[in-house]
Design a protein around this motif. Sequence first.
Motif, mmCIF file in Angstrom:
data_model
loop_
_atom_site.group_PDB
_atom_site.id
_atom_site.type_symbol
_atom_site.label_atom_id
_atom_site.label_comp_id
_atom_site.label_asym_id
_atom_site.label_seq_id
_atom_site.Cartn_x
_atom_site.Cartn_y
_atom_site.Cartn_z
ATOM 1 N N MET A 1 0.820 -1.193 0.000
ATOM 2 C CA MET A 1 0.000 0.000 0.000
ATOM 3 C C MET A 1 0.865 1.258 0.000
ATOM 4 O O MET A 1 0.501 2.246 -0.621
ATOM 5 C CB MET A 1 -0.924 -0.043 1.217
ATOM 6 C CG MET A 1 -2.104 0.846 1.073
ATOM 7 S SD MET A 1 -3.085 0.432 -0.365
ATOM 8 C CE MET A 1 -4.640 0.939 0.160
ATOM 9 N N HIS B 1 -8.205 14.990 -0.257
ATOM 10 C CA HIS B 1 -8.169 13.572 0.131
ATOM 11 C C HIS B 1 -7.384 13.378 1.421
ATOM 12 O O HIS B 1 -7.837 12.677 2.331
ATOM 13 C CB HIS B 1 -7.543 12.750 -1.000
ATOM 14 C CG HIS B 1 -7.353 11.311 -0.676
ATOM 15 N ND1 HIS B 1 -6.191 10.822 -0.132
ATOM 16 C CD2 HIS B 1 -8.193 10.256 -0.804
ATOM 17 C CE1 HIS B 1 -6.317 9.524 0.062
ATOM 18 N NE2 HIS B 1 -7.522 9.156 -0.339
ATOM 19 N N THR C 1 -9.326 12.070 4.800
ATOM 20 C CA THR C 1 -9.045 10.708 5.248
ATOM 21 C C THR C 1 -8.029 10.619 6.379
ATOM 22 O O THR C 1 -7.744 9.519 6.852
ATOM 23 C CB THR C 1 -8.539 9.854 4.065
ATOM 24 O OG1 THR C 1 -7.304 10.395 3.577
ATOM 25 C CG2 THR C 1 -9.570 9.778 2.955
ATOM 26 N N TRP D 1 -11.548 2.849 6.353
ATOM 27 C CA TRP D 1 -10.935 2.601 5.049
ATOM 28 C C TRP D 1 -11.579 1.393 4.378
ATOM 29 O O TRP D 1 -11.895 1.431 3.185
ATOM 30 C CB TRP D 1 -9.424 2.372 5.187
ATOM 31 C CG TRP D 1 -8.626 3.628 5.183
ATOM 32 C CD1 TRP D 1 -7.930 4.164 6.232
ATOM 33 C CD2 TRP D 1 -8.442 4.527 4.089
ATOM 34 N NE1 TRP D 1 -7.322 5.331 5.849
ATOM 35 C CE2 TRP D 1 -7.613 5.578 4.535
ATOM 36 C CE3 TRP D 1 -8.892 4.550 2.763
ATOM 37 C CZ2 TRP D 1 -7.225 6.630 3.702
ATOM 38 C CZ3 TRP D 1 -8.510 5.598 1.943
ATOM 39 C CH2 TRP D 1 -7.685 6.615 2.411
ATOM 40 N N ASN E 1 -13.546 1.544 0.850
ATOM 41 C CA ASN E 1 -13.026 0.754 -0.273
ATOM 42 C C ASN E 1 -13.987 -0.365 -0.675
ATOM 43 O O ASN E 1 -14.204 -0.606 -1.866
ATOM 44 C CB ASN E 1 -11.644 0.198 0.062
ATOM 45 C CG ASN E 1 -10.614 1.300 0.219
ATOM 46 O OD1 ASN E 1 -10.767 2.399 -0.308
ATOM 47 N ND2 ASN E 1 -9.565 1.024 0.961
ATOM 48 N N ASP E 2 -14.576 -1.036 0.315
ATOM 49 C CA ASP E 2 -15.542 -2.098 0.012
ATOM 50 C C ASP E 2 -16.778 -1.529 -0.678
ATOM 51 O O ASP E 2 -17.336 -2.162 -1.580
ATOM 52 C CB ASP E 2 -15.957 -2.844 1.284
ATOM 53 C CG ASP E 2 -14.833 -3.689 1.867
ATOM 54 O OD1 ASP E 2 -13.795 -3.871 1.202
ATOM 55 O OD2 ASP E 2 -14.998 -4.162 3.016
ATOM 56 N N MET F 1 -16.869 1.052 -2.649
ATOM 57 C CA MET F 1 -16.519 1.341 -4.040
ATOM 58 C C MET F 1 -16.486 0.056 -4.868
ATOM 59 O O MET F 1 -17.003 0.023 -5.988
ATOM 60 C CB MET F 1 -15.164 2.044 -4.099
ATOM 61 C CG MET F 1 -14.851 2.558 -5.470
ATOM 62 S SD MET F 1 -13.851 4.028 -5.320
ATOM 63 C CE MET F 1 -12.739 3.777 -6.653
ATOM 64 N N MET F 2 -15.922 -0.986 -4.319
ATOM 65 C CA MET F 2 -15.861 -2.240 -5.058
ATOM 66 C C MET F 2 -17.255 -2.839 -5.245
ATOM 67 O O MET F 2 -17.520 -3.479 -6.267
ATOM 68 C CB MET F 2 -14.910 -3.220 -4.368
ATOM 69 C CG MET F 2 -13.454 -2.754 -4.364
ATOM 70 S SD MET F 2 -12.823 -2.115 -5.955
ATOM 71 C CE MET F 2 -12.859 -3.598 -6.946
ATOM 72 N N ASN G 1 -16.351 9.908 0.245
ATOM 73 C CA ASN G 1 -15.332 9.185 0.999
ATOM 74 C C ASN G 1 -13.883 9.590 0.764
ATOM 75 O O ASN G 1 -13.028 9.305 1.595
ATOM 76 C CB ASN G 1 -15.462 7.686 0.726
ATOM 77 C CG ASN G 1 -16.716 7.118 1.319
ATOM 78 O OD1 ASN G 1 -16.779 6.877 2.517
ATOM 79 N ND2 ASN G 1 -17.746 6.943 0.500
ATOM 80 N N TYR G 2 -13.603 10.230 -0.365
ATOM 81 C CA TYR G 2 -12.210 10.504 -0.701
ATOM 82 C C TYR G 2 -11.930 11.972 -1.032
ATOM 83 O O TYR G 2 -11.094 12.600 -0.403
ATOM 84 C CB TYR G 2 -11.763 9.627 -1.880
ATOM 85 C CG TYR G 2 -11.979 8.149 -1.638
ATOM 86 C CD1 TYR G 2 -11.197 7.449 -0.724
ATOM 87 C CD2 TYR G 2 -12.969 7.454 -2.316
ATOM 88 C CE1 TYR G 2 -11.391 6.090 -0.498
ATOM 89 C CE2 TYR G 2 -13.169 6.105 -2.107
ATOM 90 C CZ TYR G 2 -12.379 5.422 -1.199
ATOM 91 O OH TYR G 2 -12.581 4.088 -0.973
ATOM 92 N N ASN H 1 -8.303 -5.586 -11.054
ATOM 93 C CA ASN H 1 -9.072 -5.534 -9.818
ATOM 94 C C ASN H 1 -10.573 -5.395 -10.099
ATOM 95 O O ASN H 1 -11.398 -6.064 -9.479
ATOM 96 C CB ASN H 1 -8.580 -4.380 -8.943
ATOM 97 C CG ASN H 1 -9.089 -4.459 -7.533
ATOM 98 O OD1 ASN H 1 -9.199 -5.528 -6.937
ATOM 99 N ND2 ASN H 1 -9.396 -3.316 -6.971
#
Length: 122
Positions: free
Chosen positions: A1, A21, A25, A33, A37-38, A40-41, A76-77, A101
Amino acid sequence: MKNYETEARSRWGATDAYREHEQKTKNYTKEKWAEANDGMMAIFAEFATCKESGASTDSTKAQALVAKLQAHITANYYTCTDKILAGLGKMYVADERFKKNIDKYGEGTAEFAADAIAAYTK
């Protein structure tokens, strides 16, 4: 990361979006986080389902997913303008790391999302 953080800082560190950002954050916990991130996915998984349903990239359903993605990134970002979103769409297919991804939800999902984003940001 850490490699990704260094790359992002090198490429976009001087931008307002990057500074926003960092500010937004800076106090994120590991759980926050993961949630961001979850989330967005999960939207990319919805793009895969949309694609599999036979919807076109300019369909109401696909365009609603683009709006949802843009709102998620902004919440979120950083503020995800149409210009930034258009650049992200291109990056989702040009950068193999992103493509791989996103395509884990189904081959061609990154391309479908990128094309939907292009239609949205015209």
